[in-house]
Design an enzyme around this catalytic site. Structure first.
Site, mmCIF file in Angstrom:
data_model
loop_
_atom_site.group_PDB
_atom_site.id
_atom_site.type_symbol
_atom_site.label_atom_id
_atom_site.label_comp_id
_atom_site.label_asym_id
_atom_site.label_seq_id
_atom_site.Cartn_x
_atom_site.Cartn_y
_atom_site.Cartn_z
ATOM 1 N N GLU A 235 48.511 36.819 31.983
ATOM 2 C CA GLU A 235 48.935 38.171 31.589
ATOM 3 C C GLU A 235 50.302 38.526 32.177
ATOM 4 O OE1 GLU A 235 45.993 41.244 31.918
ATOM 5 O OE2 GLU A 235 47.459 42.840 31.578
ATOM 6 N N GLU B 142 39.143 37.650 37.646
ATOM 7 C CA GLU B 142 40.571 37.606 37.960
ATOM 8 C C GLU B 142 40.820 36.874 39.281
ATOM 9 O OE1 GLU B 142 42.229 41.567 37.875
ATOM 10 O OE2 GLU B 142 41.462 41.956 35.857
HETATM 11 O O1 KIV Z 1 40.303 43.866 30.589
HETATM 12 C C1 KIV Z 1 40.883 43.349 29.641
HETATM 13 O O2 KIV Z 1 40.882 43.857 28.518
HETATM 14 C C2 KIV Z 1 41.593 42.104 29.884
HETATM 15 C C3 KIV Z 1 42.391 41.510 28.778
HETATM 16 C C4 KIV Z 1 43.521 42.349 28.404
HETATM 17 C C5 KIV Z 1 42.782 40.111 29.055
HETATM 18 O O3 KIV Z 1 41.515 41.581 30.955
#
Ligand code: KIV
Length: 293
Positions: A193, A126
């Site tokens: 997201e 991220e």
């Molecule tokens: O952790 C996760 O499941 C995610 C997705 C929703 C993109 O980052």
């Protein structure tokens, strides 16, 4: 741009990161999370192009209130389990909170563990401009990276909750800078997201790598949802952007209740579920003196 032919659903050859990269502007890329052998097998059989062992497992599998508590060892344990079930889709392991933020060395070492121990074929992390050096180091070492910007749950404390991002033009400009920095660092795709569709459109059009949306509207190059949300197995909350395609949580509870009722009413097991000895061994057994009680 890769010259490889993009795999079609049902094709046997495993999907690679360059395959996903080459799908920009082609048919939408279908992605789903999975967390163990069973969900990995089912996700793979669904024909998904990419299966992410997301750190969302902290919430949907381990019951934590956010994704911050899941450890590298837990992520590797689940990724390796999922890898035994995922044969065709591209398996991506999600780098947990603070497993890549301290230094490029730390990021590279932990990314490597996802491939060598977790048997993933790529990693996700991220952040944008701030993690671009780590992304570049990991990509340079031969490990494909999936970026993730917008509502990045590992920053939930800074955001003050699971809040949509990119609500102002200025915020979207900064998100675009993040996306371009990730592209420059070598990601094969970027998850967007919980952002307005206008932001997703601008970023999708500005990039040469695919965007994978979750709560980013219909304009991204692909979509991803959490396994338990799609199947209706997680009831703590359902974000507005989720479509529940089933109510398996209810179905599982009803099914298990039927089992418990059958046990209580002696309707299970029946003769059909019962093992027996060969006749001659059973006859010998009947002759064995039983201890008195
Ligand atoms: O952790 C996760 O499941 C995610 C997705 C929703 C993109 O980052």
């Amino acid at each position: 741009m890769s010259t490889q032919t993009a795999p079609k659903t049902g094709q046997e050859r495993p999907v690679t990161a360059p395959d996903i990269r080459a799908r920009k502007g082609e048919s939408p890329i279908a992605c789903i999370t999975a967390y163990d052998y069973c969900s990995g097998t089912i996700a793979d059989q669904s024909g998904a192009d990419l299966v992410l062992v997301g750190d969302s497992l902290a919430m949907v599998m381990l019951g934590h209130e956010d994704t911050l508590s899941v450890t590298m060892d837990e992520m590797l344990h689940h990724t390796r389990a999922a890898s035994r079930g995922v044969k065709r889709a591209l398996l991506v392991g999600d780098m947990p909170f603070l497993s890549y933020n301290l230094s490029t060395e730390q990021a590279l070492a932990n990314a490597g563990r996802f491939l060598s121990e977790g048997r993933a074929k790529a990693v996700k992390l991220e952040g944008g401009v701030g993690v671009a050096p780590q992304v570049k180091a990991i990509v340079d070492a031969g490990i494909p990276v999936l970026g993730h910007i917008g509502l990045t749950p590992q920053h939930v404390a800074r955001f003050g909750g699971f809040k949509a991002q990119g609500k102002t033009a200025e915020a979207v400009k900064s998100m675009l800078d993040d996306a371009l920095a990730l592209e420059e660092a070598g990601v094969f795709a970027i998850v967007l997201e919980a952002v307005p569709e206008e932001a997703a459109q601008l970023i999708t059009e500005a990039l040469s790598v695919p965007t994978i949306g979750i709560g980013a509207g219909a304009v991204t190059d692909g979509q991803i949802l959490v396994y338990h949300d799609v199947l209706g197995m997680f009831d703590r909350f359902t974000p507005k952007f989720v479509r529940r395609y089933g109510e398996l949580g209810e179905l599982c509870a009803e099914t298990l209740k039927r089992y418990c009722d059958d046990v209580r009413h002696c309707h299970f097991p029946t003769e059909k579920h019962t093992l027996h000895m060969d006749d001659d061994e059973a006859a010998k057994l009947r002759k064995i003196k039983r201890p008195k009680r």
